[in-house]
Design a protein around this motif. Structure first.
Motif, short mmCIF file in Angstrom:
data_model
loop_
_atom_site.label_atom_id
_atom_site.label_comp_id
_atom_site.label_asym_id
_atom_site.label_seq_id
_atom_site.Cartn_x
_atom_site.Cartn_y
_atom_site.Cartn_z
N LYS A 169 36.07 78.42 -9.22
CA LYS A 169 36.87 77.30 -9.69
C LYS A 169 37.33 77.52 -11.13
O LYS A 169 36.54 77.96 -11.97
CB LYS A 169 36.07 76.00 -9.57
CG LYS A 169 35.83 75.59 -8.12
CD LYS A 169 35.05 74.30 -8.02
CE LYS A 169 34.91 73.90 -6.55
NZ LYS A 169 34.15 72.65 -6.37
N ILE A 222 44.17 67.11 -11.63
CA ILE A 222 42.84 67.71 -11.79
C ILE A 222 42.07 67.64 -10.47
O ILE A 222 41.39 68.60 -10.09
CB ILE A 222 42.09 67.01 -12.93
CG1 ILE A 222 42.70 67.44 -14.26
CG2 ILE A 222 40.59 67.33 -12.90
CD1 ILE A 222 42.19 66.74 -15.48
N TYR A 235 31.59 70.53 -11.72
CA TYR A 235 31.94 70.96 -13.07
C TYR A 235 30.98 70.39 -14.11
O TYR A 235 30.49 69.26 -13.97
CB TYR A 235 33.36 70.49 -13.43
CG TYR A 235 34.46 71.39 -12.93
CD1 TYR A 235 35.28 72.07 -13.81
CD2 TYR A 235 34.69 71.55 -11.56
CE1 TYR A 235 36.30 72.90 -13.35
CE2 TYR A 235 35.70 72.36 -11.09
CZ TYR A 235 36.51 73.04 -11.99
OH TYR A 235 37.51 73.86 -11.53
N VAL A 283 40.51 71.02 -8.72
CA VAL A 283 39.08 71.22 -8.48
C VAL A 283 38.68 71.04 -7.01
O VAL A 283 37.55 71.31 -6.62
CB VAL A 283 38.22 70.27 -9.36
CG1 VAL A 283 38.55 70.48 -10.83
CG2 VAL A 283 38.39 68.81 -8.96
N THR A 288 30.98 68.76 -17.67
CA THR A 288 32.06 68.00 -18.30
C THR A 288 31.71 67.63 -19.73
O THR A 288 30.57 67.29 -20.05
CB THR A 288 32.34 66.71 -17.50
OG1 THR A 288 31.13 65.93 -17.41
CG2 THR A 288 32.83 67.03 -16.10
N ASN A 338 38.31 76.88 -14.98
CA ASN A 338 37.97 75.96 -16.06
C ASN A 338 39.21 75.17 -16.45
O ASN A 338 40.34 75.66 -16.29
CB ASN A 338 37.47 76.75 -17.27
CG ASN A 338 36.32 77.68 -16.92
OD1 ASN A 338 35.27 77.24 -16.48
ND2 ASN A 338 36.55 78.97 -17.09
N ILE A 339 39.02 73.97 -16.98
CA ILE A 339 40.15 73.12 -17.35
C ILE A 339 39.89 72.54 -18.74
O ILE A 339 38.81 72.01 -19.01
CB ILE A 339 40.34 71.96 -16.36
CG1 ILE A 339 40.50 72.49 -14.93
CG2 ILE A 339 41.56 71.12 -16.74
CD1 ILE A 339 40.39 71.41 -13.87
N PHE A 378 34.97 71.38 -17.54
CA PHE A 378 36.14 70.54 -17.81
C PHE A 378 35.94 69.92 -19.18
O PHE A 378 34.96 69.22 -19.43
CB PHE A 378 36.29 69.45 -16.75
CG PHE A 378 37.29 68.38 -17.11
CD1 PHE A 378 38.58 68.71 -17.51
CD2 PHE A 378 36.95 67.03 -17.06
CE1 PHE A 378 39.51 67.74 -17.85
CE2 PHE A 378 37.87 66.04 -17.39
CZ PHE A 378 39.15 66.40 -17.79
N ALA A 432 35.72 65.58 -11.83
CA ALA A 432 35.26 66.93 -12.18
C ALA A 432 33.78 67.10 -11.85
O ALA A 432 33.36 68.15 -11.34
CB ALA A 432 35.53 67.21 -13.65
N GLN A 433 32.98 66.09 -12.13
CA GLN A 433 31.54 66.17 -11.81
C GLN A 433 31.32 66.32 -10.32
O GLN A 433 30.47 67.09 -9.87
CB GLN A 433 30.82 64.93 -12.33
CG GLN A 433 30.54 64.95 -13.82
CD GLN A 433 29.73 63.75 -14.27
OE1 GLN A 433 29.81 62.67 -13.69
NE2 GLN A 433 28.95 63.91 -15.33
N TYR A 490 37.65 67.46 -22.02
CA TYR A 490 38.64 66.43 -22.31
C TYR A 490 38.61 66.22 -23.82
O TYR A 490 37.70 65.59 -24.36
CB TYR A 490 38.27 65.15 -21.56
CG TYR A 490 39.20 63.97 -21.75
CD1 TYR A 490 40.58 64.12 -21.68
CD2 TYR A 490 38.67 62.69 -21.95
CE1 TYR A 490 41.42 63.02 -21.82
CE2 TYR A 490 39.51 61.59 -22.09
CZ TYR A 490 40.87 61.77 -22.03
OH TYR A 490 41.71 60.66 -22.17
#
Length: 540
Positions: free
Chosen positions: A28, A420, A146, A424, A148, A30-31, A276, A141-142, A278
């Motif tokens: 996956k 997103i 991911y 994901v 976060t 990364n963001i 992820f 995301a979780q 933010y």
């Protein structure tokens, strides 16, 4: 026999290689989402506006007053940038739109200071938290496995920061009433003098004509959430011997945020977890400049940087003094929005270099956007698209995007959350109504369009735009079929009989959409909430 064994060995090696490659491809991405503060699209050279903000109040056409963004411009050209992306007109509702993928008719955050109310479990009246009304990007995301992190400005009044779906946080306050950090005197605090509420600069002890705020730039107010350096869920920073030794006048909040983001990224890479981030940076937002308290100066200086043509050089700040008397020793930039944009460009360069250093550039998606228009120009404005038009860049070199450079499409900040979810691999619940539309299919297929219209709001005002017509919050219609040199001065439509059928049809379509979201007067608060004050007033 030996030949056959050799062939079998080669086949096994090839199959093993293919399996490994498939696993790598299925990893996956990364963001990182960088959400800048109070910066219009026109401040970025890629948008080719003929006018931009001056260093202080007013506008400028002087190229010396224009930001220089060699890195973000390159990322926009090599990736994609959206010609017309809209946010809300001001901070809190825009962040609500970003986090939820929804408009205010659902999350009830209509404007700063105009938040839908609800009753807590303890029976207290407070703004309706987004995590109670909606599924959030952190939760998405979780759910996908991911790690976060939320870093920067919060602006989540009345909310528990532990409930937004982020494993870790590095918070610099964005709302009045945030907890008071004992580490710094760079704060404006309310006091009552002679029965009157006034605001005092804690650094000088003097009254100021401003609002309550804690410094998030120099000697910043920083709070950690679930950080491995602390056994507390929420802890003040600096919190270690090393960080306390470094902390002082020359500590720049945006640097602290990025340093802790990079530490998070490195730790998660070692754990082999996609991440992820933010990053809700304060850069772009005006503030009291504790070093230079000139009434016209709304933009604290940044560390000096220089672009050599290949790389950035950052010069160490050298500020001395105390209690309102400071000497920067010419070690900082000039004040002004352009230098905040320039520093964002420097940080984008740091991000890309970090991705390369970690070997993840081709498996990381970098999204850069902003929450509303520039202060003194578009912030809070319902006129034309002054308050709503923001930059939007997607850089994803290893994701095989089918588009490149400028994209003449309509995008809304609400689109980030479903985008997103798409990236994901999480399906949004069927009963969860999303206003955003995933941008990922447009970016990765041959489709030509993303969406037909975009929407925004300011309290009970509504703004909507298609490809040909736009209605702003004051009810004025514009012909947007052709570009405006300054990105906002479109011709006003005063006589519809002179407009084409295409314009008329689009106007009619947009008018049928608006009532669905027009709930400010009739459904302002959380479902079931009763405003007792209004009831008493109505009875009288």
């Amino acid at each position: 026999m030996k030949l056959n064994k050799f062939i079998v060995s080669i086949v096994i090696i090839i199959l093993a290689g293919n399996i490994y490659a498939q696993k790598q491809n299925k990893q996956k991405p990364n963001i990182v989402v960088v959400f800048a503060d109070d910066i219009s699209a026109r401040e970025f050279p890629i948008y080719n506006s003929t006018v931009w903000n001056a260093d202080f109040k007013g506008e400028s056409t002087d190229l010396k007053m224009r930001a220089k963004t060699p890195v973000l411009s390159r990322l926009a050209e090599e990736g994609v940038f959206i010609k017309t992306a809209w946010a809300a007109t001001i901070c809190s509702p825009s962040r609500a739109m970003m986090m939820t993928g929804r408009y205010a008719d659902k999350h009830k955050w209509w404007h700063n200071g105009d938040l839908g109310m609800s009753i807590s479990k303890e029976g207290k009246r407070r703004p309706w938290p987004l995590y109670e009304s909606s599924t959030l990007i952190g939760h998405i995301a979780q759910k996908a496995g991911y790690a976060t992190m939320w870093s920067g400005k919060t602006q989540m009044k009345g909310s528990d920061l532990l409930k937004f779906g982020f494993d870790e946080g590095v918070f610099t306050p964005g709302e009045q009433g945030a907890p008071n950090n004992p580490m710094t005197d760079f704060k404006i605090i309310p006091k009552k003098l002679g029965g009157k509420k006034v605001y005092i600069n804690a650094d000088t002890g003097k009254e100021m004509n401003t609002y309550q705020q804690y410094g998030w730039y120099w000697q910043p107010h920083v709070r950690l959430m679930n950080h491995p350096s602390s056994n507390k869920k929420l802890d003040w920073w600096p919190n270690t011997k090393e960080s306390k030794e470094k902390y002082g006048l020359n500590t720049f909040g945006p640097d602290v945020e990025l340093e802790l983001i990079f530490d998070f990224m490195e730790r998660k890479q070692k754990e082999k977890k996609p991440f992820f981030v933010y990053h809700t940076t304060h850069l772009g937002h005006g503030s009291v400049d504790f070093f230079n308290q000139h009434p016209d100066n709304n933009y604290p200086q940044t560390p000096k940087i220089k672009w050599t043509g290949n790389e950035y050089i950052r010069f160490e700040p050298n500020v001395t003094g105390d209690k309102g008397v400071y000497n920067t020793h010419n070690s900082l930039s000039e004040p002004g929005i352009r230098n905040h944009v320039n520093y964002l460009d420097y940080q984008a360069w740091l991000y890309i270099n970090k991705f390369k250093e970690m070997g993840i550039e081709n498996n990381t998606i970098f999204i850069f956007c902003a929450d509303n228009g520039t202060h003194y120009y578009g912030k809070g404005s319902p006129v034309s698209q002054k308050g709503t038009h923001v930059p939007f860049i997607v850089y994803a070199p290893g994701m095989h995007l089918t588009k490149k450079g400028e994209q003449d499409i309509l995008v809304n900040i609400a689109d980030v959350m479903p985008t997103i979810a798409d990236i994901v691999g999480v399906k949004i619940e069927k009963n969860y109504e999303v206003d955003g539309v995933s941008l990922w299919p447009y970016l990765t297929t041959s489709t030509k369009k993303h969406r037909e219209w975009i929407y925004s709001y300011k309290k009970g005002m509504q703004l909507i735009r298609g490809f040909n017509v736009m209605k702003d919050g004051e009810g004025t219609w514009y012909n947007v079929a052709e570009d405006a040199d300054d990105l906002v001065s479109f011709p006003k439509i005063k006589d519809w009989s002179k407009m084409s059928k295409v314009h008329l049809d689009e106007r009619d379509q947009l008018n049928t959409i608006l009532p669905k979201y027009n709930l400010h007067a009739t459904a302002h608060d959380a479902p079931g909430y009763i405003d007792k004050k209004k009831l008493k007033k109505n009875k009288k």
